[in-house]
Design a protein around this motif. Structure first.
Motif, PDB file in Angstrom:
ATOM      1  N   THR A  16       7.008   4.808   7.768  1.00 18.73           N
ATOM      2  CA  THR A  16       5.691   4.276   7.421  1.00 18.73           C
ATOM      3  C   THR A  16       5.542   2.813   7.812  1.00 18.73           C
ATOM      4  O   THR A  16       4.486   2.389   8.298  1.00 18.73           O
ATOM      5  N   ASP A  62       0.810  -1.222   0.000  1.00 17.14           N
ATOM      6  CA  ASP A  62       0.000   0.000   0.000  1.00 17.14           C
ATOM      7  C   ASP A  62       0.841   1.270   0.000  1.00 17.14           C
ATOM      8  O   ASP A  62       0.292   2.369  -0.084  1.00 17.14           O
ATOM      9  N   ASP A  74       2.786   4.303  -1.154  1.00 18.55           N
ATOM     10  CA  ASP A  74       2.707   5.098  -2.383  1.00 18.55           C
ATOM     11  C   ASP A  74       4.116   5.318  -2.933  1.00 18.55           C
ATOM     12  O   ASP A  74       4.960   5.950  -2.291  1.00 18.55           O
ATOM     13  N   LYS A  75       4.362   4.813  -4.138  1.00 18.24           N
ATOM     14  CA  LYS A  75       5.683   4.983  -4.750  1.00 18.24           C
ATOM     15  C   LYS A  75       5.960   6.428  -5.153  1.00 18.24           C
ATOM     16  O   LYS A  75       7.116   6.800  -5.359  1.00 18.24           O
ATOM     17  N   GLU A  76       4.907   7.228  -5.271  1.00 21.25           N
ATOM     18  CA  GLU A  76       5.119   8.632  -5.629  1.00 21.25           C
ATOM     19  C   GLU A  76       5.898   9.371  -4.551  1.00 21.25           C
ATOM     20  O   GLU A  76       6.612  10.332  -4.843  1.00 21.25           O
ATOM     21  N   LEU A  77       5.766   8.937  -3.283  1.00 25.28           N
ATOM     22  CA  LEU A  77       6.548   9.563  -2.217  1.00 25.28           C
ATOM     23  C   LEU A  77       8.036   9.319  -2.424  1.00 25.28           C
ATOM     24  O   LEU A  77       8.856  10.214  -2.205  1.00 25.28           O
TER      25      LEU A  77
END
Length: 282
Positions: free
Chosen positions: A198, A171, A173-176
């Motif tokens: 996280t 879950d 987020d790879k954008e972070l």
């Protein structure tokens, strides 16, 4: 549309049972399954008196067994926290041949009977085993030593860490990570400042589950440990020995000591979880 006030209207009943029923059933179930057995365990050794209780749990053999059980469980959980995280990361982020097979093998310690696991580990790490005969010329002896206990507890605790961390990584987020990289963060900085905060609560949960599972482990340990008093004898085995000697109060005294120590350690881990969640802003 105007709704007229109906003072005698009956409230709508929910399909799901109300708080009173669910709370009563929950408390009854908890009392029968958890609280009453624990109360009986705590009450039994006090028939010896305070002096008798302390005499039972401070015997050198008992202290050595408790030290080995908790020490090996802690080391096994630490090893699983590191390599379990690496395994979960590999399963989530990379595609490779036989990935589904590896993912299924992770759950093998869950399904494998503990006695079978102990026999398999002993046959592998014994001096004439596949791995033991390689380690023997190097002066490393695993089977029938405390190191064998750590190996067994690491084996049975690995799935708890992997299966706890894996959903959180899925879950994430790879954008972070991409944003951190675009701002000039290195891979190490991205992991320490973006990913680790996280997944740390889940990692601590997996660590706690692996530790709690390992402390009371019996079947997979007695075969590889050698069960030598003061050397490789675990506390659960000592409890079984007391029961076979019909020393029920002595066995309960050791059990209460393990219960209290486990409760304190798990409480500390839960406090760390709360702190990490606040620190990560979750």
């Amino acid at each position: 549309m105007t709704v007229l006030w109906q003072p005698f209207a009956r409230p709508r009943r929910s399909v799901i049972p109300g708080l009173g029923l669910t709370l009563g059933v929950t408390l009854l179930y908890m009392a029968l399954v958890v609280l009453i057995p624990l109360a009986a365990l705590v009450a039994r050794p006090w028939e010896l008196g305070v002096a008798g209780f302390l005499d039972q749990v401070t015997q050198p053999r008992v202290l050595a067994a408790l030290r080995l059980s908790f020490g090996a469980a802690f080391l096994g959980a630490c090893i699983n926290a590191v390599f379990g995280l690496a395994l979960a990361w590999t399963l989530v982020r990379y595609d490779f041949p036989l990935k589904r097979l590896v993912d299924a093998v992770v759950d093998l310690p869950f399904a494998l009977p503990t006695a079978v696991a102990g026999i398999a580990l002993t046959s592998l790490y014994a001096p004439n085993g596949w791995i033991g005969q390689i380690l023997a010329p190097l002066g490393v002896k695993v089977a029938f030593t405390p190191l064998g206990v750590i190996v067994a507890l690491t084996f049975i605790g690995l799935p708890f860490v992997v299966r706890t961390v894996q959903p959180v990584l899925e879950d994430l987020d790879k954008e972070l990570e991409e944003a951190a990289a675009s701002l000039g963060a290195t891979r190490a900085e991205t992991f320490l400042r973006v990913i680790l905060p996280t997944i740390l609560p889940a990692l601590l949960t997996g660590f706690a589950l692996a530790f709690a599972r390992a402390v009371g482990e019996y079947g997979s340990v007695i075969f590889i440990a050698g069960n030598m008093p003061m050397v490789s004898e675990i506390a659960p085995l000592l409890i079984v020995i007391r029961l076979e000697q019909f020393d029920y109060a002595g066995a309960a005294a050791i059990g209460v000591t393990m219960l209290l120590a486990s409760f304190v350690l798990l409480l500390v881990i839960n406090l760390l979880q709360r702190w990490t969640r606040r620190w990560a802003g979750l």
